[in-house]
Scaffold this motif. Sequence first.
Motif, PDB file in Angstrom:
ATOM      1  N   GLN A  26      16.636 -29.125  75.966  1.00  0.00           N
ATOM      2  CA  GLN A  26      16.139 -29.756  74.742  1.00  0.00           C
ATOM      3  C   GLN A  26      15.469 -31.103  75.047  1.00  0.00           C
ATOM      4  N   MET A  27      16.083 -31.878  75.925  1.00  0.00           N
ATOM      5  CA  MET A  27      15.492 -33.165  76.302  1.00  0.00           C
ATOM      6  C   MET A  27      14.148 -32.959  77.008  1.00  0.00           C
ATOM      7  N   MET A  28      14.096 -31.967  77.901  1.00  0.00           N
ATOM      8  CA  MET A  28      12.843 -31.680  78.599  1.00  0.00           C
ATOM      9  C   MET A  28      11.758 -31.306  77.592  1.00  0.00           C
ATOM     10  N   ARG A  29      12.111 -30.465  76.650  1.00  0.00           N
ATOM     11  CA  ARG A  29      11.151 -30.062  75.616  1.00  0.00           C
ATOM     12  C   ARG A  29      10.686 -31.275  74.797  1.00  0.00           C
ATOM     13  N   ASP A  30      11.628 -32.068  74.332  1.00  0.00           N
ATOM     14  CA  ASP A  30      11.314 -33.202  73.462  1.00  0.00           C
ATOM     15  C   ASP A  30      10.472 -34.271  74.146  1.00  0.00           C
ATOM     16  N   HIS A  31      10.635 -34.419  75.462  1.00  0.00           N
ATOM     17  CA  HIS A  31       9.925 -35.463  76.207  1.00  0.00           C
ATOM     18  C   HIS A  31       8.786 -34.911  77.069  1.00  0.00           C
ATOM     19  N   GLY A  32       8.567 -33.594  77.006  1.00  0.00           N
ATOM     20  CA  GLY A  32       7.491 -32.989  77.786  1.00  0.00           C
ATOM     21  C   GLY A  32       7.695 -33.116  79.286  1.00  0.00           C
ATOM     22  N   LEU A  33       8.936 -32.899  79.733  1.00  0.00           N
ATOM     23  CA  LEU A  33       9.296 -33.052  81.139  1.00  0.00           C
ATOM     24  C   LEU A  33       9.677 -31.717  81.759  1.00  0.00           C
ATOM     25  N   GLY A  34       9.576 -31.640  83.073  1.00  0.00           N
ATOM     26  CA  GLY A  34      10.013 -30.455  83.800  1.00  0.00           C
ATOM     27  C   GLY A  34      11.252 -30.724  84.629  1.00  0.00           C
ATOM     28  N   ALA A  35      11.696 -31.989  84.643  1.00  0.00           N
ATOM     29  CA  ALA A  35      12.865 -32.361  85.447  1.00  0.00           C
ATOM     30  C   ALA A  35      13.508 -33.601  84.863  1.00  0.00           C
ATOM     31  N   LEU A  36      14.805 -33.696  85.053  1.00  0.00           N
ATOM     32  CA  LEU A  36      15.563 -34.872  84.630  1.00  0.00           C
ATOM     33  C   LEU A  36      16.487 -35.316  85.758  1.00  0.00           C
ATOM     34  N   PRO A  37      16.503 -36.602  86.060  1.00  0.00           N
ATOM     35  CA  PRO A  37      17.512 -37.105  86.982  1.00  0.00           C
ATOM     36  C   PRO A  37      18.881 -36.988  86.309  1.00  0.00           C
ATOM     37  N   VAL A  38      19.867 -36.661  87.097  1.00  0.00           N
ATOM     38  CA  VAL A  38      21.229 -36.520  86.594  1.00  0.00           C
ATOM     39  C   VAL A  38      22.018 -37.739  87.038  1.00  0.00           C
ATOM     40  N   SER A  39      22.663 -38.392  86.060  1.00  0.00           N
ATOM     41  CA  SER A  39      23.386 -39.626  86.377  1.00  0.00           C
ATOM     42  C   SER A  39      24.848 -39.354  86.689  1.00  0.00           C
ATOM     43  N   ASP A  40      25.376 -40.193  87.539  1.00  0.00           N
ATOM     44  CA  ASP A  40      26.782 -40.179  87.923  1.00  0.00           C
ATOM     45  C   ASP A  40      27.596 -40.712  86.749  1.00  0.00           C
ATOM     46  N   PRO A  41      28.710 -40.075  86.399  1.00  0.00           N
ATOM     47  CA  PRO A  41      29.495 -40.537  85.258  1.00  0.00           C
ATOM     48  C   PRO A  41      30.091 -41.941  85.446  1.00  0.00           C
ATOM     49  N   ASP A  42      30.294 -42.355  86.693  1.00  0.00           N
ATOM     50  CA  ASP A  42      30.870 -43.676  86.950  1.00  0.00           C
ATOM     51  C   ASP A  42      29.822 -44.782  86.934  1.00  0.00           C
ATOM     52  N   ASN A  43      28.549 -44.413  87.083  1.00  0.00           N
ATOM     53  CA  ASN A  43      27.478 -45.405  87.109  1.00  0.00           C
ATOM     54  C   ASN A  43      26.218 -44.732  86.595  1.00  0.00           C
ATOM     55  N   LYS A  44      25.870 -44.983  85.324  1.00  0.00           N
ATOM     56  CA  LYS A  44      24.763 -44.261  84.712  1.00  0.00           C
ATOM     57  C   LYS A  44      23.415 -44.537  85.375  1.00  0.00           C
ATOM     58  N   ASP A  45      23.313 -45.604  86.175  1.00  0.00           N
ATOM     59  CA  ASP A  45      22.079 -45.901  86.887  1.00  0.00           C
ATOM     60  C   ASP A  45      22.040 -45.271  88.284  1.00  0.00           C
ATOM     61  N   ARG A  46      23.078 -44.541  88.652  1.00  0.00           N
ATOM     62  CA  ARG A  46      23.135 -43.905  89.972  1.00  0.00           C
ATOM     63  C   ARG A  46      22.806 -42.429  89.827  1.00  0.00           C
ATOM     64  N   MET A  47      21.807 -41.986  90.546  1.00  0.00           N
ATOM     65  CA  MET A  47      21.376 -40.603  90.485  1.00  0.00           C
ATOM     66  C   MET A  47      22.245 -39.752  91.404  1.00  0.00           C
ATOM     67  N   CYS A  48      22.784 -38.668  90.844  1.00  0.00           N
ATOM     68  CA  CYS A  48      23.575 -37.760  91.673  1.00  0.00           C
ATOM     69  C   CYS A  48      22.856 -36.435  91.873  1.00  0.00           C
ATOM     70  N   GLY A  49      21.677 -36.312  91.273  1.00  0.00           N
ATOM     71  CA  GLY A  49      20.884 -35.110  91.446  1.00  0.00           C
ATOM     72  C   GLY A  49      19.733 -35.067  90.461  1.00  0.00           C
TER      73      GLY A  49
END
Length: 140
Positions: A26-49
Amino acid sequence: MTTAKDIMHPGAQWIPRYETLDRAAQMMRDHGLGALPVSDPDNKDRMCGIITDRDIVVKCVAYGHDPAQMTCGDLCEGTPRWIDAGSDISEALREMESHQIKRLPVVENKRMIGMISETDIARHLSDDQLAEFVQRVYAA
């Protein structure tokens, strides 16, 4: 020198690791994206994938899994790749080619500030350079 920051899409939409794949779609559709960085639950600015639209289709839906039950964290694999904002475009190309990835997060001061996609690359390369890039990224 053309830098990663010069060619990237500015801004970054994140999705938490615990969010479901249907929410990611849904987020990809709403923002016209094909990918989203996934954030670490302990640090929302840290990408875990990174989760892609293709990941959702091929690794979830095609196997009969429910995207409302699987999380983004379920599909995150390997070490996330990224590039420093001040890096030369040639470094971004090498990173994308060597790991056969089509999107590359751009980081400045330990924060993701944008993403480089194939479209961004295409706008800044000659036809010959673009053909070589595509051959290397899509090579089997």
